[in-house]
Structure formats: structure tokens, C-alpha cells
Design a protein around this motif. Structure first.
Motif, PDB file in Angstrom:
ATOM      1  N   ASN A   1       0.815  -1.214   0.000  1.00  0.00           N
ATOM      2  CA  ASN A   1       0.000   0.000   0.000  1.00  0.00           C
ATOM      3  C   ASN A   1       0.848   1.263   0.000  1.00  0.00           C
ATOM      4  N   THR A   2       2.074   1.199   0.559  1.00  0.00           N
ATOM      5  CA  THR A   2       2.957   2.363   0.488  1.00  0.00           C
ATOM      6  C   THR A   2       3.405   2.600  -0.948  1.00  0.00           C
ATOM      7  N   LEU A   3       3.628   1.520  -1.677  1.00  0.00           N
ATOM      8  CA  LEU A   3       3.989   1.655  -3.095  1.00  0.00           C
ATOM      9  C   LEU A   3       2.807   2.163  -3.906  1.00  0.00           C
ATOM     10  N   THR A   4       1.623   1.690  -3.562  1.00  0.00           N
ATOM     11  CA  THR A   4       0.422   2.186  -4.239  1.00  0.00           C
ATOM     12  C   THR A   4       0.256   3.680  -4.009  1.00  0.00           C
ATOM     13  N   ALA A   5       0.511   4.128  -2.768  1.00  0.00           N
ATOM     14  CA  ALA A   5       0.407   5.558  -2.458  1.00  0.00           C
ATOM     15  C   ALA A   5       1.389   6.370  -3.294  1.00  0.00           C
ATOM     16  N   LEU A   6       2.630   5.855  -3.444  1.00  0.00           N
ATOM     17  CA  LEU A   6       3.626   6.569  -4.255  1.00  0.00           C
ATOM     18  C   LEU A   6       3.227   6.583  -5.723  1.00  0.00           C
ATOM     19  N   ASP A   7       2.727   5.462  -6.230  1.00  0.00           N
ATOM     20  CA  ASP A   7       2.310   5.388  -7.621  1.00  0.00           C
ATOM     21  C   ASP A   7       1.183   6.373  -7.907  1.00  0.00           C
ATOM     22  N   ILE A   8       0.182   6.412  -7.041  1.00  0.00           N
ATOM     23  CA  ILE A   8      -0.943   7.336  -7.218  1.00  0.00           C
ATOM     24  C   ILE A   8      -0.466   8.784  -7.191  1.00  0.00           C
ATOM     25  N   THR A   9       0.430   9.087  -6.250  1.00  0.00           N
ATOM     26  CA  THR A   9       0.903  10.463  -6.096  1.00  0.00           C
ATOM     27  C   THR A   9       1.710  10.920  -7.296  1.00  0.00           C
ATOM     28  N   LEU A  10       2.633  10.077  -7.768  1.00  0.00           N
ATOM     29  CA  LEU A  10       3.471  10.473  -8.904  1.00  0.00           C
ATOM     30  C   LEU A  10       2.633  10.648 -10.176  1.00  0.00           C
ATOM     31  N   ARG A  11       1.660   9.804 -10.369  1.00  0.00           N
ATOM     32  CA  ARG A  11       0.794   9.962 -11.548  1.00  0.00           C
ATOM     33  C   ARG A  11       0.043  11.287 -11.481  1.00  0.00           C
ATOM     34  N   ASP A  12      -0.375  11.657 -10.282  1.00  0.00           N
ATOM     35  CA  ASP A  12      -1.141  12.897 -10.124  1.00  0.00           C
ATOM     36  C   ASP A  12      -0.234  14.116 -10.210  1.00  0.00           C
ATOM     37  N   VAL A  13       0.872  14.104  -9.484  1.00  0.00           N
ATOM     38  CA  VAL A  13       1.758  15.273  -9.435  1.00  0.00           C
ATOM     39  C   VAL A  13       2.422  15.525 -10.785  1.00  0.00           C
ATOM     40  N   LEU A  14       2.850  14.453 -11.446  1.00  0.00           N
ATOM     41  CA  LEU A  14       3.543  14.600 -12.730  1.00  0.00           C
ATOM     42  C   LEU A  14       2.587  14.616 -13.919  1.00  0.00           C
ATOM     43  N   GLU A  15       1.298  14.414 -13.633  1.00  0.00           N
ATOM     44  CA  GLU A  15       0.265  14.421 -14.679  1.00  0.00           C
ATOM     45  C   GLU A  15       0.627  13.451 -15.803  1.00  0.00           C
ATOM     46  N   ASN A  16       0.975  12.239 -15.375  1.00  0.00           N
ATOM     47  CA  ASN A  16       1.362  11.186 -16.303  1.00  0.00           C
ATOM     48  C   ASN A  16       0.750   9.877 -15.791  1.00  0.00           C
ATOM     49  N   GLU A  17      -0.046   9.205 -16.599  1.00  0.00           N
ATOM     50  CA  GLU A  17      -0.759   8.011 -16.168  1.00  0.00           C
ATOM     51  C   GLU A  17       0.066   6.740 -16.278  1.00  0.00           C
ATOM     52  N   LYS A  18       1.332   6.863 -16.675  1.00  0.00           N
ATOM     53  CA  LYS A  18       2.187   5.688 -16.703  1.00  0.00           C
ATOM     54  C   LYS A  18       2.580   5.288 -15.279  1.00  0.00           C
ATOM     55  N   PHE A  19       3.075   4.067 -15.129  1.00  0.00           N
ATOM     56  CA  PHE A  19       3.514   3.566 -13.829  1.00  0.00           C
ATOM     57  C   PHE A  19       4.559   4.495 -13.224  1.00  0.00           C
ATOM     58  N   MET A  20       4.363   4.881 -11.969  1.00  0.00           N
ATOM     59  CA  MET A  20       5.230   5.812 -11.251  1.00  0.00           C
ATOM     60  C   MET A  20       5.425   7.125 -12.018  1.00  0.00           C
ATOM     61  N   GLY A  21       4.371   7.562 -12.682  1.00  0.00           N
ATOM     62  CA  GLY A  21       4.436   8.831 -13.396  1.00  0.00           C
ATOM     63  C   GLY A  21       5.389   8.832 -14.564  1.00  0.00           C
ATOM     64  N   GLY A  22       5.741   7.634 -15.060  1.00  0.00           N
ATOM     65  CA  GLY A  22       6.643   7.535 -16.203  1.00  0.00           C
ATOM     66  C   GLY A  22       8.111   7.573 -15.839  1.00  0.00           C
ATOM     67  N   LYS A  23       8.447   7.705 -14.553  1.00  0.00           N
ATOM     68  CA  LYS A  23       9.840   7.754 -14.142  1.00  0.00           C
ATOM     69  C   LYS A  23      10.464   6.362 -14.189  1.00  0.00           C
ATOM     70  N   VAL A  24      11.763   6.313 -14.461  1.00  0.00           N
ATOM     71  CA  VAL A  24      12.486   5.049 -14.417  1.00  0.00           C
ATOM     72  C   VAL A  24      12.591   4.635 -12.953  1.00  0.00           C
ATOM     73  N   PHE A  25      11.953   3.531 -12.614  1.00  0.00           N
ATOM     74  CA  PHE A  25      11.832   3.084 -11.234  1.00  0.00           C
ATOM     75  C   PHE A  25      12.501   1.723 -11.109  1.00  0.00           C
ATOM     76  N   VAL A  26      13.660   1.685 -10.460  1.00  0.00           N
ATOM     77  CA  VAL A  26      14.411   0.444 -10.284  1.00  0.00           C
ATOM     78  C   VAL A  26      14.353   0.050  -8.815  1.00  0.00           C
ATOM     79  N   CYS A  27      13.841  -1.123  -8.533  1.00  0.00           N
ATOM     80  CA  CYS A  27      13.764  -1.600  -7.152  1.00  0.00           C
ATOM     81  C   CYS A  27      14.465  -2.955  -7.046  1.00  0.00           C
ATOM     82  N   ALA A  28      14.902  -3.269  -5.844  1.00  0.00           N
ATOM     83  CA  ALA A  28      15.637  -4.510  -5.626  1.00  0.00           C
ATOM     84  C   ALA A  28      15.210  -5.121  -4.311  1.00  0.00           C
ATOM     85  N   GLY A  29      15.288  -6.442  -4.230  1.00  0.00           N
ATOM     86  CA  GLY A  29      14.929  -7.121  -2.999  1.00  0.00           C
ATOM     87  C   GLY A  29      15.072  -8.621  -3.128  1.00  0.00           C
TER      88      GLY A  29
END
Length: 320
Positions: free
Chosen positions: A108-136
Motif C-alpha cells: 500500500n505504500t507503493l500504491t500511495a507513491l504510484d498514485i501520487t506520482l501519476r497525479d503530481v507529474l500528470e502522467n498516467e504511466k507507472f510511477m508517473g513515467g519515471k524510471v523506477f528500479v527496485c531490488a529485494g
């Protein structure tokens, strides 16, 4: 790196690095951060915990950078980032977002970030279209759910999120047959890594550039002994105190003397001039602190002297 320059050509720019602990995920992330920043581009480095954030260059916790609110495990809210704010302008200029230890994060924290970036950057792509690299590593700690069990942890893990479909994982990385130098024995490995140690045993820069990584402490002890034997100096053996203070106490000291612990020195400390030791107590802060490496330069009956010291990240499998 191609996505950093031409990300607009892709449907989404999410990449997931899935590998076991200790295989170099953080090393890869730092390499990406350095590469992007060397081109005068902005790269944000975050992690799910403060300890993990210290491993990344310029790393901070995800909650701190993205203003992720504290939520109940089943609650979904947006981040506290307003449009036209300084943080929003920084995100707009950002070319790369790196998130380490993402499997610890509640989906849900990732969902919150995804929703926020799409809204703030006005881009409906995943994470607002930013290159998002995660590891785990899913074999490590999953999200901690208060009062929950295994099923609840899996339910709120990123594997149960819609985002997993937006994260590309291209499969295992394979090396060419001629990658690196193959050795047939541990002794050959020691000889290749610590070649000419006899003439460099007092050179700190020589040791800083060399390391042998091992998965177990027993292997570390064996390799350390091989390196120790390559030093031609006279060996001094110091024994720990193993006499009972209270009279009448029946203690089998031989049993305790045979025990070893990563956080304690051995019963028999074998030292030579040129030996690399690690201080495990704060003796004289800030110079002689826990984790400081020293090179022994002189040995007396009850005193050892060192005048070369340096700090390195402490790990159980260090060869020094």
C-alpha cells in the motif's frame, strides 16, 4: 540506462532486481546512481529501512523523501506532496528512482507513491513515467503486519500487488566463460589475491584494494590463516584470561577456549608484524572504535603498536 534517456518510448519504466542476499544488488544500484549522476542528471536513492538506506549513496528512507504517511496495513492514502511544491519540481526533474529492500515495504505504500506520482507529474504511466528500479529478496524479511501471520504478510507483499506486472525482470544474468580468473584451490585463490604480500604487509592501500568474500565464518578463519602464514615475520601468541575469579568454581576452561564467536577474539590470538586486525571495542573514540582496521607495526611482550588505521564497512565474511 537506455530507459533513462529514452523512457518515453516504453509503456512503463519499472525494473525489478530479484536476487539472493549478498549477491551484489546494492552494488548494482550504486553503480546505476553513479552513472546517472555523472551525466548531471538527478537520481533519488531510497530504501525501506534506515539501515538499508545507509548502503546507498545519498540514500534516505522512502517515507522521508516521498512524504509517505504512516498508514494502517490495509489502508491506502496518497503521499503528502503538493503540486508546484519544491519536492514536486524535484520529482519532475528526476531521471531515476532507486528503491532497495522493496520486499520489506507494504504494497500500500507503493500504491500511495504510484498514485501520487501519476497525479503530481500528470502522467498516467507507472510511477508517473519515471524510471523506477527496485531490488529485494523474497527470502528475507517481508512486510511486518501487527498481529498478522504468514498469510497476512504475503497478502501485503509486493508480489500481491498490481505493480508486479509493471516491473520488468528479464531473467538471470549470465557471465561469459572467460569472465574473471578461475582457481582450483583456496591456496591458489589466496596467492592470486594477496600476491607479494611479503613486501606490502605494512601498506594500508594494498589491503584496501583486496578482499576475499566467503559465505561462512569457518571459511573466513581458514582463509585468514592462509594469509597469516604468508607473512614471514615472527609470530606472537597471546592467550585470553581463563582463570575463574571465584574460588571453588568448577569451570571447564578448555571447552570455552575452543568456542569461537564473530563478536569476540579467539582464545589464542596469533599476531605478526603486518597482521591486519579489527578493533571490536570502543577504546579511544573517534580514532580507535569498533570496526576500525589496524595494521600491527611493532610487537612487545605486553604491548602491540599500530600507526596505520582505516575504516571499512564491517561484515562477517571479511578476510581481515
Amino acid at each position: 540506462m537506455y530507459r533513462v534517456h529514452f523512457g518515453h518510448r516504453y509503456k512503463n519504466n519499472g525494473i525489478f532486481v530479484n536476487a539472493a542476499g549478498g549477491t551484489g544488488k546494492s552494488f548494482v544500484l550504486n553503480m546505476l546512481l553513479d552513472s546517472v549522476r555523472s551525466q548531471s542528471k538527478i537520481a533519488l536513492a531510497v530504501a525501506s529501512s534506515g539501515i538499508a538506506a545507509t548502503v546507498l549513496k545519498g540514500g534516505r528512507t522512502a517515507h522521508n523523501i516521498f512524504k509517505i504517511p504512516l498508514m494502517e496495513y490495509n489502508e491506502v492514502r496518497s503521499c503528502s506532496i503538493k503540486k508546484n511544491s519544491e519536492l514536486a519540481k524535484l520529482l519532475e526533474l528526476t531521471s531515476l528512482i532507486v528503491w532497495d529492500e522493496i520486499v520489506m515495504a507494504n504494497k500500500n505504500t507503493l500504491t500511495a507513491l504510484d498514485i501520487t506520482l501519476r497525479d503530481v507529474l500528470e502522467n498516467e504511466k507507472f510511477m508517473g513515467g519515471k524510471v523506477f528500479v527496485c531490488a529485494g529478496d523474497f527470502r528475507q524479511i517481508l512486510p511486518v503486519i501487527r498481529g498478522g501471520g504468514k498469510n497476512e504478510e504475503l497478502e501485503h507483499c509486493i508480489k500481491s500487488s498490481y505493480m508486479l506486472n509493471d516491473l520488468t525482470n528479464e531473467g538471470p544474468v549470465e557471465f561469459d566463460e572467460d569472465f574473471g580468473v578461475r582457481v582450483k584451490s583456496r591456496q591458489e585463490l589466496v596467492d592470486k589475491v594477496y600476491d607479494d604480500i611479503e613486501n606490502n604487509h605494512l601498506n594500508a592501500s594494498y589491503f584496501e584494494k583486496r578482499a576475499i568474500v566467503s559465505p561462512t565464518n569457518d571459511d573466513v578463519d581458514n582463509i585468514n590463516q592462509m594469509i597469516h602464514e604468508k607473512l614471514k615475520e615472527k609470530e606472537v601468541v597471546d592467550n585470553s584470561v581463563d582463570v575463574a575469579v571465584e574460588e571453588g568454581t568448577d569451570i571447564q576452561t578448555s571447552v570455552f577456549n575452543a568456542m569461537t564467536s564473530p563478536s569476540l577474539p579467539p582464545h589464542q590470538l596469533r599476531v605478526k608484524v603486518g597482521s591486519v586486525l579489527m578493533i571490536i571495542r570502543n577504546i579511544c573514540p573517534p580514532k580507535l572504535c569498533n570496526g576500525t582496521r589496524i595494521i600491527v607495526t611493532n610487537l612487545k611482550k605486553n604491548v602491540s603498536r599500530e600507526n596505520i588505521r582505516w575504516k571499512l564497512p564491517r561484515r562477517a565474511s571479511d578476510d581481515t
